[in-house]
Design a protein around this motif. Structure first.
Motif, PDB file in Angstrom:
ATOM      1  N   GLU A 158       0.838  -1.202   0.000  1.00 18.46           N
ATOM      2  CA  GLU A 158       0.000   0.000   0.000  1.00 18.46           C
ATOM      3  C   GLU A 158       0.876   1.257   0.000  1.00 18.46           C
ATOM      4  O   GLU A 158       2.037   1.205   0.389  1.00 18.46           O
ATOM      5  CB  GLU A 158      -0.893   0.016   1.245  1.00 18.46           C
ATOM      6  CG  GLU A 158      -1.754  -1.223   1.402  1.00 18.46           C
ATOM      7  CD  GLU A 158      -2.568  -1.198   2.687  1.00 18.46           C
ATOM      8  OE1 GLU A 158      -3.807  -1.297   2.590  1.00 18.46           O
ATOM      9  OE2 GLU A 158      -1.982  -1.085   3.783  1.00 18.46           O
ATOM     10  N   PRO A 159       0.314   2.401  -0.402  1.00 16.91           N
ATOM     11  CA  PRO A 159       1.055   3.658  -0.259  1.00 16.91           C
ATOM     12  C   PRO A 159       1.117   4.075   1.211  1.00 16.91           C
ATOM     13  O   PRO A 159       0.209   3.774   1.984  1.00 16.91           O
ATOM     14  CB  PRO A 159       0.208   4.670  -1.061  1.00 16.91           C
ATOM     15  CG  PRO A 159      -0.771   3.860  -1.840  1.00 16.91           C
ATOM     16  CD  PRO A 159      -0.985   2.595  -1.067  1.00 16.91           C
ATOM     17  N   VAL A 160       2.178   4.794   1.586  1.00 11.61           N
ATOM     18  CA  VAL A 160       2.277   5.261   2.979  1.00 11.61           C
ATOM     19  C   VAL A 160       1.133   6.207   3.331  1.00 11.61           C
ATOM     20  O   VAL A 160       0.774   6.342   4.502  1.00 11.61           O
ATOM     21  CB  VAL A 160       3.627   5.958   3.252  1.00 11.61           C
ATOM     22  CG1 VAL A 160       4.776   4.970   3.140  1.00 11.61           C
ATOM     23  CG2 VAL A 160       3.846   7.139   2.309  1.00 11.61           C
ATOM     24  N   ALA A 161       0.541   6.840   2.313  1.00  8.94           N
ATOM     25  CA  ALA A 161      -0.565   7.769   2.570  1.00  8.94           C
ATOM     26  C   ALA A 161      -1.908   7.064   2.686  1.00  8.94           C
ATOM     27  O   ALA A 161      -2.875   7.652   3.180  1.00  8.94           O
ATOM     28  CB  ALA A 161      -0.635   8.827   1.463  1.00  8.94           C
ATOM     29  N   SER A 162      -1.990   5.786   2.235  1.00 11.72           N
ATOM     30  CA  SER A 162      -3.278   5.077   2.180  1.00 11.72           C
ATOM     31  C   SER A 162      -3.148   3.628   2.655  1.00 11.72           C
ATOM     32  O   SER A 162      -3.642   2.709   1.995  1.00 11.72           O
ATOM     33  CB  SER A 162      -3.811   5.096   0.744  1.00 11.72           C
ATOM     34  OG  SER A 162      -3.809   6.383   0.185  1.00 11.72           O
ATOM     35  N   PRO A 163      -2.561   3.385   3.813  1.00 14.45           N
ATOM     36  CA  PRO A 163      -2.309   2.009   4.248  1.00 14.45           C
ATOM     37  C   PRO A 163      -3.496   1.414   4.999  1.00 14.45           C
ATOM     38  O   PRO A 163      -3.404   1.055   6.170  1.00 14.45           O
ATOM     39  CB  PRO A 163      -1.090   2.173   5.159  1.00 14.45           C
ATOM     40  CG  PRO A 163      -1.315   3.511   5.796  1.00 14.45           C
ATOM     41  CD  PRO A 163      -1.999   4.372   4.759  1.00 14.45           C
ATOM     42  N   CYS A 164      -4.623   1.271   4.312  1.00 12.69           N
ATOM     43  CA  CYS A 164      -5.867   0.935   5.014  1.00 12.69           C
ATOM     44  C   CYS A 164      -5.847  -0.469   5.616  1.00 12.69           C
ATOM     45  O   CYS A 164      -6.391  -0.699   6.695  1.00 12.69           O
ATOM     46  CB  CYS A 164      -7.063   1.129   4.094  1.00 12.69           C
ATOM     47  SG  CYS A 164      -7.076   0.130   2.596  1.00 12.69           S
ATOM     48  N   VAL A 165      -5.219  -1.434   4.944  1.00 12.46           N
ATOM     49  CA  VAL A 165      -5.156  -2.784   5.502  1.00 12.46           C
ATOM     50  C   VAL A 165      -4.144  -2.840   6.644  1.00 12.46           C
ATOM     51  O   VAL A 165      -4.364  -3.493   7.664  1.00 12.46           O
ATOM     52  CB  VAL A 165      -4.821  -3.814   4.409  1.00 12.46           C
ATOM     53  CG1 VAL A 165      -4.557  -5.188   5.009  1.00 12.46           C
ATOM     54  CG2 VAL A 165      -5.969  -3.896   3.404  1.00 12.46           C
ATOM     55  N   MET A 166      -3.045  -2.119   6.493  1.00 11.01           N
ATOM     56  CA  MET A 166      -2.056  -2.111   7.564  1.00 11.01           C
ATOM     57  C   MET A 166      -2.644  -1.561   8.863  1.00 11.01           C
ATOM     58  O   MET A 166      -2.457  -2.151   9.934  1.00 11.01           O
ATOM     59  CB  MET A 166      -0.819  -1.295   7.166  1.00 11.01           C
ATOM     60  CG  MET A 166       0.247  -1.291   8.255  1.00 11.01           C
ATOM     61  SD  MET A 166       1.732  -0.355   7.818  1.00 11.01           S
ATOM     62  CE  MET A 166       2.499  -1.455   6.642  1.00 11.01           C
ATOM     63  N   VAL A 167      -3.372  -0.446   8.781  1.00 13.03           N
ATOM     64  CA  VAL A 167      -3.914   0.113  10.024  1.00 13.03           C
ATOM     65  C   VAL A 167      -5.002  -0.797  10.600  1.00 13.03           C
ATOM     66  O   VAL A 167      -5.156  -0.880  11.824  1.00 13.03           O
ATOM     67  CB  VAL A 167      -4.437   1.559   9.834  1.00 13.03           C
ATOM     68  CG1 VAL A 167      -3.310   2.479   9.389  1.00 13.03           C
ATOM     69  CG2 VAL A 167      -5.618   1.622   8.873  1.00 13.03           C
ATOM     70  N   ALA A 168      -5.713  -1.495   9.730  1.00 11.74           N
ATOM     71  CA  ALA A 168      -6.736  -2.427  10.222  1.00 11.74           C
ATOM     72  C   ALA A 168      -6.101  -3.573  11.000  1.00 11.74           C
ATOM     73  O   ALA A 168      -6.578  -3.947  12.076  1.00 11.74           O
ATOM     74  CB  ALA A 168      -7.564  -2.960   9.061  1.00 11.74           C
ATOM     75  N   LEU A 169      -5.006  -4.130  10.481  1.00 13.69           N
ATOM     76  CA  LEU A 169      -4.363  -5.264  11.137  1.00 13.69           C
ATOM     77  C   LEU A 169      -3.525  -4.829  12.338  1.00 13.69           C
ATOM     78  O   LEU A 169      -3.530  -5.491  13.382  1.00 13.69           O
ATOM     79  CB  LEU A 169      -3.494  -6.024  10.131  1.00 13.69           C
ATOM     80  CG  LEU A 169      -4.246  -6.692   8.978  1.00 13.69           C
ATOM     81  CD1 LEU A 169      -3.265  -7.339   8.006  1.00 13.69           C
ATOM     82  CD2 LEU A 169      -5.236  -7.732   9.490  1.00 13.69           C
ATOM     83  N   ALA A 170      -2.812  -3.729  12.206  1.00 11.12           N
ATOM     84  CA  ALA A 170      -1.926  -3.294  13.290  1.00 11.12           C
ATOM     85  C   ALA A 170      -2.678  -2.700  14.470  1.00 11.12           C
ATOM     86  O   ALA A 170      -2.240  -2.811  15.615  1.00 11.12           O
ATOM     87  CB  ALA A 170      -0.917  -2.277  12.758  1.00 11.12           C
TER      88      ALA A 170
END
Length: 417
Positions: free
Chosen positions: A279-291
């Motif tokens: 994902e882009p650093v500006a749009s990390p929607c899956v990363m924030v969901a999992l983290a």
């Protein structure tokens, strides 16, 4: 919250590359029950049924109607032998959306045909086009999904209404209008555009809404690609097992395409395959969901990200809850990469292998180094120096020449914001 999750979220707030990684590679038992193997098999059969019809609708070249992309060789850094799944050159639409998006459309066409007593072999007749022309398909998109639904929907004769977020590129909107699609522009992000499109489709007669956030047909259409890839790897003699795992880098927007492919890959290879969402650093929607560990997918805005990226196909502030239910426990890693890294790989892919990629597709390559660095520090991960590394090229072959030439310039600046 685990320290590693805090660290990756902190990196995002600073606009830096970040990596979230699961302590060990997940297996098929991590898959949810949103879709089933039977659903994926049914999608594969549907693609086969429609192949003769698609050849009649799209007659350029010697295409046989099957939605299949090449498995390509690529020389990575230090002469590493990488593989590329060439979905950037898929028939009809030149992007991965020719899988899930077109599958959803075929489901819609099949439903209309059944309700009007039309056999599939009559779908290209004037009578069928008259019937199909009384139906409307509505979809929201940052670009490639809308483009795919528009191109193939119009080929069948459907009315296509494409709601485009502020991130969508002008050339994609122009091409949609050129083929007779109704393009509705919204000065807002992707999540809000989907909400508006959903409202626009409600209570309208003979209208079907393609829900990128909540469609099982999209997921199963993408999942079919896993068995295709397995056949190609087998033909090359590439082993995929615990000693020689497969690492697959998947560009991620709302999550439908990488989620569906992850389902198919885990179903086929289990814990011998690691899926890395990019994902882009500006749009990390899956990363924030999992983290974050939150019960429902949060918005990237909550974590200091602005969703402003050159990668229009990945500019999504909130991940699909359906996708996370289906494969959230099976995602092995997420890497957030910068726009400059994506642009560097657009140029590198072109200069090394003449791969014509959008920044969204080039994101996959940019994730290799940070992911492998993180994996070295995970004691339960296998050594990846014996792994096969595969990068899913999700789109780019349809980018107009002037647009692509501009991307190759080291002084490129995105004029559209």
């Amino acid at each position: 919250m685990h320290d590693r999750n805090k660290d990756c979220l902190a990196a995002l707030r600073e606009g830096k590359t970040g990596t979230w990684i699961r302590p060990r590679i997940s297996g098929a038992d991590a898959l949810g029950h949103v879709i089933s193997g039977g659903d994926v098999d049914a999608a594969a059969e549907r693609f086969v049924r429609f192949a003769p019809i698609l050849t009649m609708l799209f007659t350029s070249g010697a295409w046989d109607g099957h939605i299949v992309s090449e498995l390509l060789d690529f020389h990575g850094p230090d002469d590493a032998n990488w593989l590329v799944k060439g979905d950037h050159a898929l028939p009809m639409t030149g992007s991965i959306k020719a899988r899930g998006g077109v599958h959803e459309l075929l489901c819609i066409v099949e439903q209309i045909a059944l309700s009007n007593n039309l056999s599939l072999d009559r779908l290209t007749t004037p009578e069928a086009r008259s019937i199909l022309g009384s139906y409307r398909v509505v979809v929201a998109s940052t670009g490639n999904l809308g483009y795919s639904i528009g191109v193939v929907g119009r080929a069948f004769g459907l009315v296509a209404e494409i709601h485009m977020s502020a991130d969508a590129k002008a050339w994609k909107k122009d091409r949609l209008r050129d083929i007779g699609a109704d393009v509705v522009e919204h000065a807002c992000d992707y999540s809000e555009t989907i909400a508006r499109a959903r409202v626009a489709a409600e209570n309208r007669r003979d209208t079907m809404f393609v829900d990128d956030e909540g469609s099982r047909h999209l997921l199963t259409g993408y999942a079919v690609a896993a068995d295709e890839l397995a056949r190609q790897l087998d033909a090359r003699g590439v082993r995929v097992d615990a000693e020689t795992p497969l690492v697959v880098y998947l560009p991620c927007g709302v999550g439908g395409a990488p989620g569906g492919i992850t389902y198919g890959l885990k179903r086929r290879f289990g814990d011998a395959v690691a899926t890395v969402f990019v994902e882009p650093v500006a749009s990390p929607c899956v990363m924030v969901a999992l983290a974050s560990g939150l019960a429902s997918p949060p918005s990237v805005y909550q974590f200091g990200c602005d969703n402003g990226t050159i990668a229009d196909g990945l500019a999504v502030p909130r991940a699909s809850a359906l996708m996370l239910d289906a494969v959230g426990e099976a995602i092995d890693a997420v890497v957030a990469v910068t726009d400059s890294a994506m642009l560097d790989w657009v140029r590198t892919a072109w200069n090394r292998s003449a791969l014509r990629l959008e920044p969204s597709a080039a994101a996959a390559f940019a994730a290799h180094a940070p992911f492998n660095l993180a994996a070295k520090h995970e004691p339960e991960w296998p050594r990846l120096d014996r792994a096969t590394h595969l990068f899913w090229a999700t789109g780019g072959s349809k980018v107009p020449d002037p647009e692509f030439t501009a991307l190759l310039s080291p002084d490129y600046a995105d004029a559209e914001g």
